[in-house]
Enzyme design. Structure first.
Site, PDB file in Angstrom:
ATOM      1  N   VAL A  78      52.535  42.854  38.561  1.00  0.00           N
ATOM      2  CA  VAL A  78      51.809  42.735  37.281  1.00  0.00           C
ATOM      3  C   VAL A  78      51.134  41.376  37.092  1.00  0.00           C
ATOM      4  O   VAL A  78      50.428  41.174  36.101  1.00  0.00           O
ATOM      5  CB  VAL A  78      52.690  43.072  36.052  1.00  0.00           C
ATOM      6  CG1 VAL A  78      53.145  44.514  36.107  1.00  0.00           C
ATOM      7  CG2 VAL A  78      53.886  42.126  35.935  1.00  0.00           C
ATOM      8  N   ARG A  79      51.303  40.460  38.039  1.00  0.00           N
ATOM      9  CA  ARG A  79      50.537  39.212  37.984  1.00  0.00           C
ATOM     10  C   ARG A  79      49.067  39.461  38.306  1.00  0.00           C
ATOM     11  O   ARG A  79      48.225  38.609  38.048  1.00  0.00           O
ATOM     12  CB  ARG A  79      51.118  38.173  38.960  1.00  0.00           C
ATOM     13  CG  ARG A  79      52.497  37.671  38.594  1.00  0.00           C
ATOM     14  CD  ARG A  79      52.510  36.925  37.268  1.00  0.00           C
ATOM     15  NE  ARG A  79      51.611  35.789  37.251  1.00  0.00           N
ATOM     16  CZ  ARG A  79      51.910  34.560  37.682  1.00  0.00           C
ATOM     17  NH1 ARG A  79      53.111  34.319  38.137  1.00  0.00           N
ATOM     18  NH2 ARG A  79      51.023  33.589  37.628  1.00  0.00           N
ATOM     19  N   HIS A  80      48.762  40.608  38.906  1.00  0.00           N
ATOM     20  CA  HIS A  80      47.358  40.916  39.232  1.00  0.00           C
ATOM     21  C   HIS A  80      46.658  41.415  37.976  1.00  0.00           C
ATOM     22  O   HIS A  80      47.020  42.445  37.416  1.00  0.00           O
ATOM     23  CB  HIS A  80      47.306  41.926  40.382  1.00  0.00           C
ATOM     24  CG  HIS A  80      47.765  41.308  41.660  1.00  0.00           C
ATOM     25  ND1 HIS A  80      46.903  40.633  42.486  1.00  0.00           N
ATOM     26  CD2 HIS A  80      49.003  41.188  42.213  1.00  0.00           C
ATOM     27  CE1 HIS A  80      47.583  40.132  43.513  1.00  0.00           C
ATOM     28  NE2 HIS A  80      48.862  40.467  43.365  1.00  0.00           N
ATOM     29  N   ASN A 163      40.430  48.929  40.871  1.00  0.00           N
ATOM     30  CA  ASN A 163      39.217  49.323  41.586  1.00  0.00           C
ATOM     31  C   ASN A 163      39.358  48.888  43.057  1.00  0.00           C
ATOM     32  O   ASN A 163      40.280  48.138  43.415  1.00  0.00           O
ATOM     33  CB  ASN A 163      37.954  48.785  40.905  1.00  0.00           C
ATOM     34  CG  ASN A 163      37.901  47.267  40.907  1.00  0.00           C
ATOM     35  OD1 ASN A 163      38.060  46.644  41.949  1.00  0.00           O
ATOM     36  ND2 ASN A 163      37.666  46.680  39.730  1.00  0.00           N
ATOM     37  N   LEU A 164      38.445  49.376  43.900  1.00  0.00           N
ATOM     38  CA  LEU A 164      38.618  49.153  45.344  1.00  0.00           C
ATOM     39  C   LEU A 164      38.510  47.679  45.720  1.00  0.00           C
ATOM     40  O   LEU A 164      39.134  47.232  46.683  1.00  0.00           O
ATOM     41  CB  LEU A 164      37.590  49.972  46.140  1.00  0.00           C
ATOM     42  CG  LEU A 164      37.764  51.487  46.072  1.00  0.00           C
ATOM     43  CD1 LEU A 164      36.739  52.178  46.964  1.00  0.00           C
ATOM     44  CD2 LEU A 164      39.182  51.915  46.485  1.00  0.00           C
ATOM     45  N   ARG A 174      49.259  40.773  49.492  1.00  0.00           N
ATOM     46  CA  ARG A 174      50.624  41.300  49.464  1.00  0.00           C
ATOM     47  C   ARG A 174      51.118  41.853  50.802  1.00  0.00           C
ATOM     48  O   ARG A 174      52.274  42.299  50.896  1.00  0.00           O
ATOM     49  CB  ARG A 174      50.745  42.352  48.365  1.00  0.00           C
ATOM     50  CG  ARG A 174      50.437  41.810  46.966  1.00  0.00           C
ATOM     51  CD  ARG A 174      51.276  40.594  46.622  1.00  0.00           C
ATOM     52  NE  ARG A 174      51.010  40.070  45.278  1.00  0.00           N
ATOM     53  CZ  ARG A 174      51.711  39.088  44.714  1.00  0.00           C
ATOM     54  NH1 ARG A 174      52.694  38.517  45.362  1.00  0.00           N
ATOM     55  NH2 ARG A 174      51.419  38.653  43.506  1.00  0.00           N
TER      56      ARG A 174
HETATM   57  C1  LIG Z   1      52.676  34.467  48.505  1.00  0.00           C
HETATM   58  C2  LIG Z   1      52.560  34.314  47.026  1.00  0.00           C
HETATM   59  C3  LIG Z   1      53.355  33.412  46.363  1.00  0.00           C
HETATM   60  C4  LIG Z   1      53.240  33.259  44.965  1.00  0.00           C
HETATM   61  N1  LIG Z   1      54.039  32.364  44.340  1.00  0.00           N
HETATM   62  C5  LIG Z   1      53.913  32.165  43.007  1.00  0.00           C
HETATM   63  C6  LIG Z   1      54.711  31.214  42.308  1.00  0.00           C
HETATM   64  O1  LIG Z   1      55.557  30.546  42.882  1.00  0.00           O
HETATM   65  N2  LIG Z   1      54.537  31.073  40.968  1.00  0.00           N
HETATM   66  C7  LIG Z   1      53.590  31.789  40.276  1.00  0.00           C
HETATM   67  O2  LIG Z   1      53.429  31.592  39.070  1.00  0.00           O
HETATM   68  N3  LIG Z   1      52.846  32.730  40.911  1.00  0.00           N
HETATM   69  C8  LIG Z   1      52.976  32.928  42.237  1.00  0.00           C
HETATM   70  N4  LIG Z   1      52.214  33.880  42.865  1.00  0.00           N
HETATM   71  C9  LIG Z   1      51.309  34.721  42.055  1.00  0.00           C
HETATM   72  C10 LIG Z   1      49.889  34.156  42.096  1.00  0.00           C
HETATM   73  O3  LIG Z   1      49.823  32.868  41.495  1.00  0.00           O
HETATM   74  C11 LIG Z   1      48.915  35.088  41.361  1.00  0.00           C
HETATM   75  O4  LIG Z   1      49.265  35.165  39.993  1.00  0.00           O
HETATM   76  C12 LIG Z   1      48.907  36.501  41.915  1.00  0.00           C
HETATM   77  O5  LIG Z   1      48.938  36.495  43.300  1.00  0.00           O
HETATM   78  C13 LIG Z   1      47.631  37.219  41.446  1.00  0.00           C
HETATM   79  O6  LIG Z   1      46.586  36.779  42.286  1.00  0.00           O
HETATM   80  P1  LIG Z   1      45.129  36.446  41.814  1.00  0.00           P
HETATM   81  O7  LIG Z   1      45.177  35.563  40.623  1.00  0.00           O
HETATM   82  O8  LIG Z   1      44.346  35.983  42.991  1.00  0.00           O
HETATM   83  O9  LIG Z   1      44.578  37.879  41.573  1.00  0.00           O
HETATM   84  P2  LIG Z   1      44.210  38.822  40.353  1.00  0.00           P
HETATM   85  O10 LIG Z   1      44.861  38.473  39.076  1.00  0.00           O
HETATM   86  O11 LIG Z   1      44.491  40.143  40.962  1.00  0.00           O
HETATM   87  O12 LIG Z   1      42.685  38.588  40.189  1.00  0.00           O
HETATM   88  C14 LIG Z   1      41.767  38.935  41.239  1.00  0.00           C
HETATM   89  C15 LIG Z   1      40.741  37.835  41.360  1.00  0.00           C
HETATM   90  O13 LIG Z   1      39.961  37.819  40.165  1.00  0.00           O
HETATM   91  C16 LIG Z   1      39.580  36.477  39.890  1.00  0.00           C
HETATM   92  N5  LIG Z   1      40.164  36.096  38.602  1.00  0.00           N
HETATM   93  C17 LIG Z   1      41.092  36.767  37.879  1.00  0.00           C
HETATM   94  N6  LIG Z   1      41.353  36.128  36.748  1.00  0.00           N
HETATM   95  C18 LIG Z   1      40.593  35.013  36.745  1.00  0.00           C
HETATM   96  C19 LIG Z   1      40.428  33.925  35.854  1.00  0.00           C
HETATM   97  N7  LIG Z   1      41.113  33.834  34.716  1.00  0.00           N
HETATM   98  N8  LIG Z   1      39.545  32.963  36.173  1.00  0.00           N
HETATM   99  C20 LIG Z   1      38.835  33.006  37.310  1.00  0.00           C
HETATM  100  N9  LIG Z   1      38.939  34.005  38.219  1.00  0.00           N
HETATM  101  C21 LIG Z   1      39.821  34.989  37.935  1.00  0.00           C
HETATM  102  C22 LIG Z   1      40.123  35.607  41.032  1.00  0.00           C
HETATM  103  O14 LIG Z   1      39.138  35.502  42.023  1.00  0.00           O
HETATM  104  C23 LIG Z   1      41.287  36.428  41.527  1.00  0.00           C
HETATM  105  O15 LIG Z   1      41.640  36.126  42.883  1.00  0.00           O
HETATM  106  C24 LIG Z   1      52.300  34.049  44.236  1.00  0.00           C
HETATM  107  C25 LIG Z   1      51.517  34.968  44.930  1.00  0.00           C
HETATM  108  C26 LIG Z   1      51.633  35.106  46.303  1.00  0.00           C
HETATM  109  C27 LIG Z   1      50.773  36.144  47.010  1.00  0.00           C
END
Ligand SMILES: Cc1cc2nc3c(=O)[nH]c(=O)nc-3n(C[C@H](O)[C@H](O)[C@H](O)COP(=O)(O)OP(=O)(O)OC[C@H]3O[C@@H](n4cnc5c(N)ncnc54)[C@H](O)[C@@H]3O)c2cc1C
Length: 212
Positions: A78-80, A163-164, A174
């Protein structure tokens, strides 16, 4: 206490030719090249979009997947942010009821072997948590209060609609070596299935070291 393995189910019926044709039809508006659509033009065209980084066009098709996993993995999912979710609630589900078998269900961490001291330590902790959870409910606690004692390993169900483009991003992050092993265990077979079902879109995502 029930111990199960994690799993997933793709909820949409995947019509690969329709997916490719939809992306091509939409993306060709950019180039005003709709006249170049043929019965076989889609795959190469979509391949080119991806290789040029024109991935915004992939946002026009979404797929829903249901995961059965533990609460640790679901919390990472749900972090995505570019997606929609529906998740089994430990506030509203009361595991002492018949429909849950009057027991909690936990996801087996594959990295503890059955005969391992670590496996037994994990199992014993989960059993103790279940006992305390049931004790609390039978002494007046609500499920949303009693859930405080449940471990990360408790099973949940979560439907993700991405979405894709987001699926590509999610699958890359992941399945990577540094992703959590239980996340890789769950997501790597999903990537394999997507690759089998839909040409081109996921082919460039390569999983390094499939031994978790
Ligand atoms: C190996 C690994 C270790 C991790 N460890 C930690 C940790 O220790 N602590 C922690 O808190 N989290 C951790 N995370 C979670 C990480 O910080 C992200 O929250 C999570 O992977 C979602 O990725 P994302 O933000 O790239 O993608 P999504 O939320 O899926 O977003 C997709 C893309 O949309 C764009 N986007 C989305 N929102 C914004 C925005 N507000 N501004 C600009 N562009 C945006 C970016 O390009 C982003 O890559 C970890 C993740 C991984 C894979």
């Amino acid at each position: 206490m029930k111990i199960i393995k994690p799993s997933f189910e793709i909820l949409d019926t995947i019509n690969a030719p329709l997916i490719i044709a939809t992306i091509e039809k939409i993306a060709r508006v950019c180039y005003k090249s709709e006249d170049r659509i043929t019965a076989n033009s889609g795959i190469k065209f979509v391949q080119n979009l991806i290789s040029k980084g024109h991935e915004a066009m992939l946002e026009h098709v979404s797929i829903s997947v249901k995961f059965i996993c533990d609460r640790g993995v679901s919390h990472e999912i749900v972090r995505h942010r570019i997606g929609s979710y529906a998740m089994q609630s430990s506030r509203y589900c009361n595991y002492s009821k018949d429909k849950f078998g009057k027991e909690i269900t936990v996801i087996e961490p594959f990295f503890f072997r059955d005969d391992d001291v670590l496996y037994n330590a994990w199992k014993s902790l989960c059993e103790d948590a279940e006992k305390t959870y049931m004790f609390m409910l039978s002494n007046g606690a609500t499920p949303e209060q009693a859930r405080s004692v449940l471990p990360h390993s408790v099973k949940t169900e979560i439907v993700c609609t991405y979405n894709l483009r987001e699926w590509r991003h999610f699958l890359k992050l992941r399945t990577a070596r540094n992703a959590h092993p239980q996340m890789r265990e769950l997501i790597t077979p999903l990537l394999d299935e997507f690759k089998q079902l839909i040409p081109v879109i996921f082919d460039d995502i390569i999983v390094e070291n499939t031994e978790f």
